[in-house]
Scaffold this active site. Structure first.
Site, PDB file in Angstrom:
ATOM      1  N   THR A 132      -5.051  22.670  43.132  1.00  0.00           N
ATOM      2  CA  THR A 132      -5.472  21.515  42.239  1.00  0.00           C
ATOM      3  C   THR A 132      -6.961  21.294  42.332  1.00  0.00           C
ATOM      4  O   THR A 132      -7.659  21.823  43.146  1.00  0.00           O
ATOM      5  CB  THR A 132      -4.750  20.385  43.190  1.00  0.00           C
ATOM      6  OG1 THR A 132      -5.286  18.966  42.564  1.00  0.00           O
ATOM      7  CG2 THR A 132      -5.182  20.301  44.746  1.00  0.00           C
ATOM      8  N   ASP A 133      -7.431  20.171  41.190  1.00  0.00           N
ATOM      9  CA  ASP A 133      -8.714  20.069  41.118  1.00  0.00           C
ATOM     10  C   ASP A 133      -9.332  19.079  42.238  1.00  0.00           C
ATOM     11  O   ASP A 133     -10.540  18.891  42.630  1.00  0.00           O
ATOM     12  CB  ASP A 133      -9.221  19.657  39.874  1.00  0.00           C
ATOM     13  CG  ASP A 133      -8.347  18.156  39.568  1.00  0.00           C
ATOM     14  OD1 ASP A 133      -7.444  17.892  40.361  1.00  0.00           O
ATOM     15  OD2 ASP A 133      -8.556  17.645  38.500  1.00  0.00           O
ATOM     16  N   GLU A 134      -8.354  18.642  42.803  1.00  0.00           N
ATOM     17  CA  GLU A 134      -8.470  17.656  44.141  1.00  0.00           C
ATOM     18  C   GLU A 134      -9.466  18.303  45.000  1.00  0.00           C
ATOM     19  O   GLU A 134      -9.958  17.416  45.995  1.00  0.00           O
ATOM     20  CB  GLU A 134      -7.605  16.824  44.473  1.00  0.00           C
ATOM     21  CG  GLU A 134      -6.544  16.121  43.518  1.00  0.00           C
ATOM     22  CD  GLU A 134      -5.844  15.043  43.799  1.00  0.00           C
ATOM     23  OE1 GLU A 134      -5.980  14.276  45.257  1.00  0.00           O
ATOM     24  OE2 GLU A 134      -4.980  14.447  42.808  1.00  0.00           O
ATOM     25  N   TYR A 158      -3.747  14.976  51.146  1.00  0.00           N
ATOM     26  CA  TYR A 158      -3.101  15.906  50.130  1.00  0.00           C
ATOM     27  C   TYR A 158      -4.211  17.064  49.959  1.00  0.00           C
ATOM     28  O   TYR A 158      -3.926  18.231  50.148  1.00  0.00           O
ATOM     29  CB  TYR A 158      -2.598  15.080  49.101  1.00  0.00           C
ATOM     30  CG  TYR A 158      -2.270  16.244  48.021  1.00  0.00           C
ATOM     31  CD1 TYR A 158      -1.108  16.855  47.854  1.00  0.00           C
ATOM     32  CD2 TYR A 158      -3.095  16.147  46.921  1.00  0.00           C
ATOM     33  CE1 TYR A 158      -1.176  17.969  46.741  1.00  0.00           C
ATOM     34  CE2 TYR A 158      -3.140  16.920  45.604  1.00  0.00           C
ATOM     35  CZ  TYR A 158      -1.893  17.935  45.767  1.00  0.00           C
ATOM     36  OH  TYR A 158      -1.683  18.704  44.636  1.00  0.00           O
ATOM     37  N   LYS A 162      -4.339  20.915  50.501  1.00  0.00           N
ATOM     38  CA  LYS A 162      -4.486  22.041  49.433  1.00  0.00           C
ATOM     39  C   LYS A 162      -5.744  22.886  49.679  1.00  0.00           C
ATOM     40  O   LYS A 162      -5.782  24.291  49.532  1.00  0.00           O
ATOM     41  CB  LYS A 162      -4.530  21.423  48.019  1.00  0.00           C
ATOM     42  CG  LYS A 162      -3.030  20.818  47.614  1.00  0.00           C
ATOM     43  CD  LYS A 162      -2.006  21.652  47.731  1.00  0.00           C
ATOM     44  CE  LYS A 162      -1.794  22.532  46.374  1.00  0.00           C
ATOM     45  NZ  LYS A 162      -0.891  23.433  46.260  1.00  0.00           N
TER      46      LYS A 162
HETATM   47  P1  NAD Z   1       6.589  18.490  43.074  1.00  0.00           P
HETATM   48  O1  NAD Z   1       6.380  17.570  44.188  1.00  0.00           O
HETATM   49  O2  NAD Z   1       7.084  17.987  41.755  1.00  0.00           O
HETATM   50  O3  NAD Z   1       7.442  19.753  43.602  1.00  0.00           O
HETATM   51  C1  NAD Z   1       7.231  20.375  44.811  1.00  0.00           C
HETATM   52  C2  NAD Z   1       8.443  21.285  44.833  1.00  0.00           C
HETATM   53  O4  NAD Z   1       8.101  21.897  46.039  1.00  0.00           O
HETATM   54  C3  NAD Z   1       9.409  20.721  44.810  1.00  0.00           C
HETATM   55  O5  NAD Z   1      10.606  21.346  44.195  1.00  0.00           O
HETATM   56  C4  NAD Z   1      10.103  20.836  46.568  1.00  0.00           C
HETATM   57  O6  NAD Z   1      11.434  20.706  46.772  1.00  0.00           O
HETATM   58  C5  NAD Z   1       9.424  22.100  46.756  1.00  0.00           C
HETATM   59  N1  NAD Z   1       9.103  22.290  48.180  1.00  0.00           N
HETATM   60  C6  NAD Z   1       8.233  21.310  49.084  1.00  0.00           C
HETATM   61  N2  NAD Z   1       8.027  22.046  50.327  1.00  0.00           N
HETATM   62  C7  NAD Z   1       8.714  22.976  50.187  1.00  0.00           C
HETATM   63  C8  NAD Z   1       8.788  24.057  51.245  1.00  0.00           C
HETATM   64  N3  NAD Z   1       8.471  23.726  52.528  1.00  0.00           N
HETATM   65  N4  NAD Z   1       9.632  25.442  50.845  1.00  0.00           N
HETATM   66  C9  NAD Z   1       9.756  25.448  49.589  1.00  0.00           C
HETATM   67  N5  NAD Z   1       9.721  24.469  48.731  1.00  0.00           N
HETATM   68  C10 NAD Z   1       9.297  23.163  48.979  1.00  0.00           C
HETATM   69  O7  NAD Z   1       5.004  19.038  42.809  1.00  0.00           O
HETATM   70  P2  NAD Z   1       4.346  19.399  41.288  1.00  0.00           P
HETATM   71  O8  NAD Z   1       3.640  18.397  40.782  1.00  0.00           O
HETATM   72  O9  NAD Z   1       5.318  20.378  40.708  1.00  0.00           O
HETATM   73  O10 NAD Z   1       3.312  20.469  41.915  1.00  0.00           O
HETATM   74  C11 NAD Z   1       3.577  21.997  42.043  1.00  0.00           C
HETATM   75  C12 NAD Z   1       2.289  22.450  42.561  1.00  0.00           C
HETATM   76  O11 NAD Z   1       1.128  22.400  41.827  1.00  0.00           O
HETATM   77  C13 NAD Z   1       1.851  21.979  43.949  1.00  0.00           C
HETATM   78  O12 NAD Z   1       1.388  22.948  44.790  1.00  0.00           O
HETATM   79  C14 NAD Z   1       0.588  20.976  43.757  1.00  0.00           C
HETATM   80  O13 NAD Z   1      -0.264  20.856  44.514  1.00  0.00           O
HETATM   81  C15 NAD Z   1      -0.024  21.716  42.295  1.00  0.00           C
HETATM   82  N6  NAD Z   1      -0.582  20.819  41.306  1.00  0.00           N
HETATM   83  C16 NAD Z   1      -0.005  19.686  40.850  1.00  0.00           C
HETATM   84  C17 NAD Z   1      -0.462  19.068  39.780  1.00  0.00           C
HETATM   85  C18 NAD Z   1       0.172  17.828  39.355  1.00  0.00           C
HETATM   86  O14 NAD Z   1      -0.496  17.018  38.406  1.00  0.00           O
HETATM   87  N7  NAD Z   1       1.286  17.671  39.519  1.00  0.00           N
HETATM   88  C19 NAD Z   1      -1.667  19.317  39.146  1.00  0.00           C
HETATM   89  C20 NAD Z   1      -2.322  20.407  39.955  1.00  0.00           C
HETATM   90  C21 NAD Z   1      -1.853  21.256  40.810  1.00  0.00           C
HETATM   91  O1  DAU Z   2      -5.748  16.340  39.868  1.00  0.00           O
HETATM   92  C1  DAU Z   2      -4.419  16.728  40.283  1.00  0.00           C
HETATM   93  C2  DAU Z   2      -3.525  16.029  40.891  1.00  0.00           C
HETATM   94  O2  DAU Z   2      -2.911  15.298  40.261  1.00  0.00           O
HETATM   95  C3  DAU Z   2      -2.309  16.826  41.702  1.00  0.00           C
HETATM   96  O3  DAU Z   2      -3.157  17.822  42.601  1.00  0.00           O
HETATM   97  C4  DAU Z   2      -1.406  16.075  42.312  1.00  0.00           C
HETATM   98  O4  DAU Z   2      -0.276  16.689  43.083  1.00  0.00           O
HETATM   99  C5  DAU Z   2      -1.082  14.816  41.414  1.00  0.00           C
HETATM  100  O5  DAU Z   2      -0.162  13.960  42.178  1.00  0.00           O
HETATM  101  C6  DAU Z   2      -2.041  14.206  40.732  1.00  0.00           C
HETATM  102  O6  DAU Z   2      -2.607  13.371  41.669  1.00  0.00           O
HETATM  103  P1  DAU Z   2      -3.124  11.808  41.476  1.00  0.00           P
HETATM  104  O7  DAU Z   2      -3.338  11.189  42.511  1.00  0.00           O
HETATM  105  O8  DAU Z   2      -4.429  11.941  40.520  1.00  0.00           O
HETATM  106  O9  DAU Z   2      -1.812  11.415  40.377  1.00  0.00           O
HETATM  107  P2  DAU Z   2      -1.163  10.004  40.319  1.00  0.00           P
HETATM  108  O10 DAU Z   2      -0.284  10.025  39.284  1.00  0.00           O
HETATM  109  O11 DAU Z   2      -0.719   9.848  41.868  1.00  0.00           O
HETATM  110  O12 DAU Z   2      -2.406   8.974  39.966  1.00  0.00           O
HETATM  111  C7  DAU Z   2      -2.960   9.019  38.867  1.00  0.00           C
HETATM  112  C8  DAU Z   2      -4.073   7.968  38.886  1.00  0.00           C
HETATM  113  O13 DAU Z   2      -3.355   6.986  38.641  1.00  0.00           O
HETATM  114  C9  DAU Z   2      -4.758   7.694  40.072  1.00  0.00           C
HETATM  115  O14 DAU Z   2      -6.270   7.481  39.729  1.00  0.00           O
HETATM  116  C10 DAU Z   2      -3.941   6.738  40.875  1.00  0.00           C
HETATM  117  C11 DAU Z   2      -3.651   5.965  39.780  1.00  0.00           C
HETATM  118  N1  DAU Z   2      -2.168   5.106  40.063  1.00  0.00           N
HETATM  119  C12 DAU Z   2      -1.230   5.807  40.338  1.00  0.00           C
HETATM  120  C13 DAU Z   2      -0.093   5.109  40.683  1.00  0.00           C
HETATM  121  C14 DAU Z   2       1.175   5.938  41.221  1.00  0.00           C
HETATM  122  C15 DAU Z   2      -2.112   3.970  39.629  1.00  0.00           C
HETATM  123  O15 DAU Z   2      -3.293   3.311  39.372  1.00  0.00           O
HETATM  124  N2  DAU Z   2      -1.110   3.156  40.070  1.00  0.00           N
HETATM  125  C16 DAU Z   2      -0.002   3.972  40.613  1.00  0.00           C
HETATM  126  O16 DAU Z   2       1.160   3.142  40.564  1.00  0.00           O
END
Ligand code: NAD
Ligand code: DAU
Length: 351
Positions: A132-134, A158, A162
């Site tokens: 992630t970019d975080e 988180y 990561k």
């Molecule tokens: P998600 O939470 O939707 O899915 C995570 C999946 O991993 C689930 O299916 C869960 O059952 C599985 N899992 C969790 N723990 C596990 C374990 N110990 N062993 C096997 N499986 C396990 O997450 P996502 O949003 O699909 O993100 C996927 C990846 O991409 C993550 O590594 C996250 O950090 C990264 N990422 C997410 C975003 C985003 O915007 N969602 C952006 C950048 C990077």
């Molecule tokens: O940047 C990549 C990341 O993006 C991933 O690594 C994470 O897995 C993914 O969850 C996401 O993180 P964020 O914290 O940015 O996503 P989220 O959707 O939780 O929140 C997006 C923005 O909206 C953030 O600034 C928090 C805000 N927010 C979120 C929720 C859930 C609100 O204002 N209200 C809300 O109820």
């Protein structure tokens, strides 16, 4: 064949859809099925001989060793993680367990398998870690976007977990020669997104007549990327990425949260107007800010663009409209994910 971990989650399942639409190479999906894992995301492939599912933990070395020996994958792509920042604030333990220890065990299992391969097999093998970019922390309004050389400055449990996993992946390459690739991506959105995250939460709360919670002043900025664009980027990195390198992936779509929420409301006003004729934006509610809330993320994706010719196909406008339509067209999926555990989470987070 390839092994995907965490393939029942949001990005992993979209990745499997994209992979199997472009290739007949089989995929084995290893997923623990936490609250975020949903096999319905992959119901289309239930009887597809190219798709295999195994329920299990990336920290289970015995299982990993068996699966790797049996299936002899040419690549492992690690999506498995705890992924929600707010959950990491309430309870960081699971994040350390899966994102740090789990990645360590996975790396060790993969290293054992990789070392057993012939030299050509070792040369062809890839371990791709999805991150992630975080990990880079937060940006001031005029800072340049995150590039691959930015220092790691994670601010949430988180993000720290990561960042730790990224360091482990890097070290397994430098120390043991494991052929790794790492991708650091910005915020994804699209189908099958679990409604704890901003975009699906706002769509579903709006339709249910509930408040649309905006943390703090709503001026936090995220760089949104349509999930299929992310999947295509990962495939490009897997194919042609340079071993040991990291690639930043982003959508060139910096938007303040307030703007995102207002745009969703406008799409819903057009596609599914409220019964009382009032705008969905009336449901917007400012709530307490997230502790340690990062102010701005932005990705400089010039490396993946120049080296691998990847750029996003979807604009934020087209991607968001598709996403809103998807949630409107899939009420059964919504109904199933918003029961049980989900209700408890909403109660804990929003009272
Ligand atoms: P998600 O939470 O939707 O899915 C995570 C999946 O991993 C689930 O299916 C869960 O059952 C599985 N899992 C969790 N723990 C596990 C374990 N110990 N062993 C096997 N499986 C396990 O997450 P996502 O949003 O699909 O993100 C996927 C990846 O991409 C993550 O590594 C996250 O950090 C990264 N990422 C997410 C975003 C985003 O915007 N969602 C952006 C950048 C990077
Ligand atoms: O940047 C990549 C990341 O993006 C991933 O690594 C994470 O897995 C993914 O969850 C996401 O993180 P964020 O914290 O940015 O996503 P989220 O959707 O939780 O929140 C997006 C923005 O909206 C953030 O600034 C928090 C805000 N927010 C979120 C929720 C859930 C609100 O204002 N209200 C809300 O109820």
């Amino acid at each position: 064949m390839i092994i995907v971990t965490g393939g029942a989650g949001f990005i992993g399942s979209n990745f499997i859809h994209t992979w199997l639409s472009l290739s007949d190479e089989p995929v084995l999906n290893l997923d623990k099925l936490t609250y975020a894992g949903n096999l319905e995301n992959l119901s289309k492939f239930q009887s597809d001989s190219r798709y295999h599912f195994v329920r299990g933990d990336i920290g289970d070395r015995e299982l990993l060793a068996r699966l790797l020996q049996e299936h002899q994958p040419r690549a492992v792509i690690n999506f498995a993680a705890e992924s929600h920042v707010d959950r990491s604030i309430h309870g960081p333990g699971e994040f350390i367990e899966t994102n740090v220890n789990g990645t360590f065990h996975l790396l060790e299992s993969v290293r054992g398998f990789w070392q057993s391969l012939s030299v050509p097999g070792q040369t062809a093998f890839r371990f791709l870690h999805v991150s992630t970019d975080e990990v880079y922390g937060t940006l001031a309004p005029n800072d340049p976007a995150f590039s691959e050389t930015n220092p790691f400055e994670p601010n949430s449990p988180y993000a720290a977990s990561k960042a730790a996993s990224d360091h482990l992946v890097r070290a397994w390459h430098h120390t043991y020669g494991l052929p790794v690739l790492t991708t650091n991506c910005s915020n994804n959105y699209g189908p099958y997104h679990f409604p704890e995250k901003l975009i699906p939460l706002v769509i579903l709360n709006a339709l249910a007549g509930k408040p649309l919670p905006i943390y703090g002043d709503g001026q936090q900025i995220r760089d949104w990327l349509y999930v299929e664009d992310h999947a295509r980027a990962i495939i490009r990195v897997l194919q042609d990425g340079r071993v040991g390198e990291t690639y930043n992936i982003g959508g060139h779509n910096e938007k303040a949260n307030l703007e995102v929420v207002k745009t969703i409301c406008q799409h819903l006003d057009a596609l599914r107007p409220r019964a009382d004729g009032k705008p969905y934006a009336d449901q917007m509610t400012f709530v307490k800010d997230r502790p340690g809330h990062d102010r701005r993320y932005a990705i400089d994706a010039s490396k993946i663009s120049a080296e691998l010719g990847w750029s996003p196909e979807e604009t934020f406008e087209s991607g968001l409209e598709k996403t809103v339509r998807w949630y409107l067209q899939n009420p059964a999926w919504v109904q199933n994910v918003t029961s049980g555990d989900y209700r408890q989470w909403v109660e804990k987070q929003y009272g």
